[in-house]
Enzyme design. Sequence first.
Site, PDB file in Angstrom:
ATOM      1  N   HIS A   1       0.721  -1.102   0.061  1.00  0.00           N
ATOM      2  CA  HIS A   1       0.018   0.124  -0.036  1.00  0.00           C
ATOM      3  C   HIS A   1       0.833   1.233  -0.192  1.00  0.00           C
ATOM      4  CE1 HIS A   1      -3.332  -2.519   2.352  1.00  0.00           C
ATOM      5  NE2 HIS A   1      -3.552  -2.286   0.841  1.00  0.00           N
TER       6      HIS A   1
ATOM      7  N   LYS B   1     -16.307  -7.546   5.824  1.00  0.00           N
ATOM      8  CA  LYS B   1     -15.000  -8.258   5.961  1.00  0.00           C
ATOM      9  C   LYS B   1     -14.592  -8.496   7.185  1.00  0.00           C
ATOM     10  CE  LYS B   1     -12.837  -6.385   1.301  1.00  0.00           C
ATOM     11  NZ  LYS B   1     -11.594  -6.087   1.030  1.00  0.00           N
TER      12      LYS B   1
ATOM     13  N   ARG C   1      -1.577  -6.527  -8.044  1.00  0.00           N
ATOM     14  CA  ARG C   1      -0.485  -7.506  -7.984  1.00  0.00           C
ATOM     15  C   ARG C   1      -0.510  -8.614  -8.841  1.00  0.00           C
ATOM     16  NH1 ARG C   1      -3.067  -7.809  -2.059  1.00  0.00           N
ATOM     17  NH2 ARG C   1      -4.635  -9.057  -3.592  1.00  0.00           N
TER      18      ARG C   1
ATOM     19  N   SER D   1      -3.019  -7.809   2.620  1.00  0.00           N
ATOM     20  CA  SER D   1      -3.554  -7.686   4.140  1.00  0.00           C
ATOM     21  C   SER D   1      -4.086  -8.947   4.562  1.00  0.00           C
ATOM     22  CB  SER D   1      -4.552  -6.611   3.933  1.00  0.00           C
ATOM     23  OG  SER D   1      -3.830  -5.496   3.684  1.00  0.00           O
TER      24      SER D   1
END
Length: 165
Positions: A17, A41, A95, A133
């Site tokens: 990030h 989440k 990514r 994460s």
Amino acid sequence: MRIGLYPGTFDPVTLGHTDIIRRACSLVDRLVIGVAINRDKGPLFSLEERVGLLEQEISAIAAACGTEIVVHPFENLLIDCARDVGASVIVRGLRAVADFEYEFQMVGMNRTLDDSVETVFLMAEARHQAIASKLVKEIARLGGDVSKFVPPAVHAALAERLGRK
């Protein structure tokens, strides 16, 4: 003034990030880090904690790059958040190919909702491409060392949250 919005849950903020934040600064005059409130989440860190950790990290980045960087929590549609902060550009980090497929759909939907807001993709640096994460939290929960994936303040916050030294 060109305003960019870099959205995410940042639970927790990773070196991937911060890499994207650093590089996005060269594209905009003001970068808004949109911290999504996503109750589905089940975040490890509260909204206030995620905002605080980001604010610690961005001060040095902003000073180094000369770009104004602010943190802005949001719970509405991404495109509405972009309008709220005056962003003409949404910055997204990629990514892998799997990220692209999801992001491709999001761009299409956002362009249909408001075609005046562009989306720009930045590839994470090679050394940060595997960092997610979700994986950082899993490694930390299982007692692994995540110091190579997160800034020192985040590493300390993870250790404290999970009851480790």
